[in-house]
Design an enzyme around this catalytic site. Structure first.
Site, PDB file in Angstrom:
ATOM      1  N   PRO A  92       0.836  -1.211   0.000  1.00 28.89           N
ATOM      2  CG  PRO A  92       0.053  -0.970   2.198  1.00 28.89           C
ATOM      3  CD  PRO A  92       0.817  -1.902   1.315  1.00 28.89           C
ATOM      4  CG  ASP A 119       4.955  -1.111   2.972  1.00 24.43           C
ATOM      5  OD1 ASP A 119       3.742  -1.037   3.238  1.00 24.43           O
ATOM      6  OD2 ASP A 119       5.564  -2.191   2.874  1.00 24.43           O
ATOM      7  CG  HIS A 120      -0.204   3.645   5.102  1.00 27.20           C
ATOM      8  ND1 HIS A 120      -0.034   3.817   6.470  1.00 27.20           N
ATOM      9  CD2 HIS A 120      -0.999   4.671   4.698  1.00 27.20           C
ATOM     10  CE1 HIS A 120      -0.708   4.879   6.862  1.00 27.20           C
ATOM     11  NE2 HIS A 120      -1.303   5.415   5.818  1.00 27.20           N
ATOM     12  NE  ARG A 121       2.931  -4.039   3.484  1.00 26.10           N
ATOM     13  CZ  ARG A 121       3.508  -5.011   2.777  1.00 26.10           C
ATOM     14  NH1 ARG A 121       2.954  -6.216   2.750  1.00 26.10           N
ATOM     15  NH2 ARG A 121       4.615  -4.774   2.100  1.00 26.10           N
TER      16      ARG A 121
END
Length: 443
Positions: A242, A415-417
């Protein structure tokens, strides 16, 4: 008994490679440390050294052979006192070495067969699942740790995947092939009562094949190993990571002035580039915002203990990201010298694996090509990548008045994680402040 010389694993993720060249021929004496062959991986060309002494008795994988599986025999060495007749015992076994690779093209045929059966009715999709297990006599499925992890993340059944590695071992390429075809995800359809879900995935290849590729007016370029890996990894990145993007405009007039002063006082052979200063700023920003110095670990986040910067270098058939380690602790002259050395060796395929593997952050600079602004694709499992455009004079407002300044666009992909928006913003702000007040990088 002749000793087999196996295809080495030159990196933790390597499952196959190309045997580019033999530097020894059959009948040559071999000493420990002698270079036997050159192996091409997706990133570099590496030399394979002998670990024992003997005579190169038989070469079973010819130079130029691609997709040679790791741990497959590529040659046999005669030990001291053994005669060439000892090779007769493996004469019939030698052709078997390429056979583990043979199922690789044939693998799609048997695996693709259950797919049409799964499409007409949802129930048959459950029935094929036990079949691969029975074919394996109920024994443990042999797969690499990476293949098991990727299969778990994609909810794929390893029992339905045909292995192309040594002795049928399932490797990363097999899992990715199954993931793209969608046939190994049938158990997921069985778990969820709705049958229509898998059908679009099965219909996609049919739709793609319905439009034939043009045959005239185009020149075909065969895919190199590097290009195949780039295509696979970046597609995986955009499909599974994401991404979110943040952009700032940095006033680099002070940075350009400092660069001019430093180059005037630098010793012979030292010429700092704008990119060298950007690398330094990124390394120091990682030290100031350590939470951004992270990678995705599947079920955890891993924080990097050193401030390393991977720098994208363009090659004739792709790109590679050699790493400058502990950037925050190095001077600009050292960074500049190391970057030049890494770039030169990258372009001739002579980087060592440890020189391009690892790190948590990458830098891609296209300013020298006149690109004003762009967004880069994250290189998994890293957590972010900074895209830098060209510095150009623009109209800005300073102190309430219109002025002209040299501005540079910097866009970070996160990376939104791994990195939340606030952390990404703090990290990018730290880079901007260092670029606009570069004297602080000297402290």
């Amino acid at each position: 008994m002749p000793t087999p010389i196996l295809m080495p694993a030159l990196s933790p993720t390597m499952t196959e490679g190309k045997l580019a060249k033999w530097l020894k021929k059959e009948g040559d004496a071999i000493k420990s440390g002698d270079v036997l062959a050159e192996i091409e991986t997706d990133k570099a060309t590496m030399e394979v050294e002998a670990v024992d002494e003997g005579t190169l008795g038989r070469i079973v994988v010819a130079a130029g052979t691609e997709n040679v599986a790791v741990n497959a025999p590529i040659a046999y060495m005669l030990n001291e006192g053994e005669s060439p007749s000892a090779l007769d015992a493996i004469g019939k076994a030698a052709p078997a070495a390429p056979k583990p690779a043979a199922p690789s093209p044939a693998a799609p045929a048997p695996v693709a067969t259950p797919a049409p059966a799964a499409a007409p009715a949802p129930k048959p999709a459950v029935a094929p699942a036990p079949a691969p297990v029975a074919a394996k006599d109920g024994q443990r499925i042999f797969a690499s740790p990476l293949a098991r992890r990727l299969a778990g993340e994609a909810n794929l059944d390893l029992a339905r995947i045909q292995g192309s590695g040594p002795h049928g071992r399932i490797v990363k390429a097999d899992v990715e092939g199954a993931k793209s075809s969608g046939v190994a995800a049938a158990p997921a359809a069985a778990a969820a009562p709705s049958a229509p879900a898998p059908r679009p995935a099965a219909a996609a290849p049919a739709a793609a094949s319905a439009t034939p590729l043009p045959t005239e007016g185009f020149t075909e370029l065969p895919l190199s190993t590097m290009r195949k890996v780039i295509a696979r990894r970046l597609m995986e990145s955009k499909q599974t990571i994401p991404h979110f993007y943040l952009t700032v405009e940095a006033d680099i007039d002070a940075l350009l002035a400092l660069r001019t002063q430093l180059n005037a006082k630098a010793g012979e052979g030292v010429k700092l580039s704008v990119n060298d200063l950007v690398i330094k700023a990124c390394g120091m920003a990682l030290a100031r915002v350590p939470r951004a110095n992270a990678i995705w670990g599947g079920d955890k986040i891993l924080l990097n203990k050193t401030c390393d910067v991977s720098v994208a270098v363009a090659l004739d058939d792709g790109l590679i990201t050699p790493i400058i380690r502990s950037v925050d602790k190095k001077g600009l002259a050292a960074i500049s010298s190391e970057m030049k050395s890494l770039a030169e060796r990258a372009k001739v395929g002579k980087l060592l694996p440890e020189e391009y593997q690892g790190g948590a952050f990458s830098l891609s600079n296209l300013g020298m090509f006149g690109i004003k602004e762009f967004a880069a694709v994250i290189n998994p499992p890293q957590g972010s990548i900074l895209a830098v455009g060209k510095g150009e004079q623009r109209a800005v407002v300073k102190g309430g008045a219109l002025a002209v300044a040299t501005m540079m666009s910097c866009t970070i992909s996160c990376d939104h994680r791994v990195i939340d928006g606030a952390i990404g913003a703090q990290f990018l702000d730290a880079i901007k402040k260092l670029l606009e007040d570069p004297i602080t990088m000297m402290l």
